[in-house]
Design a protein around this motif. Sequence first.
Motif, short mmCIF file in Angstrom:
data_model
loop_
_atom_site.label_atom_id
_atom_site.label_comp_id
_atom_site.label_asym_id
_atom_site.label_seq_id
_atom_site.Cartn_x
_atom_site.Cartn_y
_atom_site.Cartn_z
N TYR A 13 -8.29 -16.63 2.72
CA TYR A 13 -7.38 -15.83 1.90
C TYR A 13 -5.95 -16.34 2.04
CZ TYR A 13 -10.26 -11.84 0.39
OH TYR A 13 -11.16 -11.03 -0.24
N THR A 14 -5.50 -16.48 3.26
CA THR A 14 -4.11 -16.89 3.47
C THR A 14 -3.87 -18.32 3.00
OG1 THR A 14 -4.62 -17.48 5.77
CG2 THR A 14 -3.66 -15.32 5.39
N ILE A 17 -3.61 -18.19 -0.82
CA ILE A 17 -2.38 -17.52 -1.26
C ILE A 17 -1.16 -18.38 -1.00
CG2 ILE A 17 -0.86 -15.56 -0.77
CD1 ILE A 17 -3.42 -13.87 -0.49
N LYS A 18 -1.11 -19.07 0.13
CA LYS A 18 0.08 -19.87 0.47
C LYS A 18 0.14 -21.19 -0.29
CE LYS A 18 1.04 -18.06 5.03
NZ LYS A 18 1.21 -18.35 6.45
N TYR A 22 -0.58 -19.49 -9.08
CA TYR A 22 -1.04 -18.16 -9.43
C TYR A 22 -0.63 -17.80 -10.85
CZ TYR A 22 3.78 -16.69 -8.54
OH TYR A 22 5.15 -16.56 -8.56
N TYR A 31 -4.47 -15.72 -7.53
CA TYR A 31 -4.29 -17.05 -6.96
C TYR A 31 -5.59 -17.81 -7.15
CZ TYR A 31 -0.14 -15.25 -4.64
OH TYR A 31 1.10 -14.70 -4.38
N ILE A 82 -5.37 -9.92 -6.49
CA ILE A 82 -4.60 -8.88 -5.84
C ILE A 82 -4.27 -7.83 -6.90
CG2 ILE A 82 -2.49 -8.33 -4.60
CD1 ILE A 82 -2.53 -11.21 -3.55
#
Length: 113
Positions: A13-14, A17-18, A22, A31, A82
């Motif tokens: 997940y991280t 996202i990073k 997106y 994302y 999200i």
Amino acid sequence: MKKKQIIKSSLEYTEIIKNSPYKKNNYFIIYYRNNFKTNRYGISVPKKTGKANIRNKIKRRIKNIIDNNEFTIHTPYDYVIIIRKRLLELNYQQIETNLINLIKKIGDNNEKK
């Protein structure tokens, strides 16, 4: 949604996202990244959205929408979806159209490249 289609690891997940681009609208932030196999999904509903039963209801609806529209969604990507709090104002049909349109934009933009 099958278990192999779910992103389970918080590290994934991280990472997504990073390090990934997106797309967003008033109700979702999605994302995405290429994964060269099949579509995988992660759904995140913040605690601001409501109590656990409301958050779980939203997750069930999103999973159902993805299952019903799996053939219209471009493959193969990892998606982290999200949810924004404004989603509570919508009914099921509106949620479906907003989510599918946003996912189609992701596929269309990447096919042009």
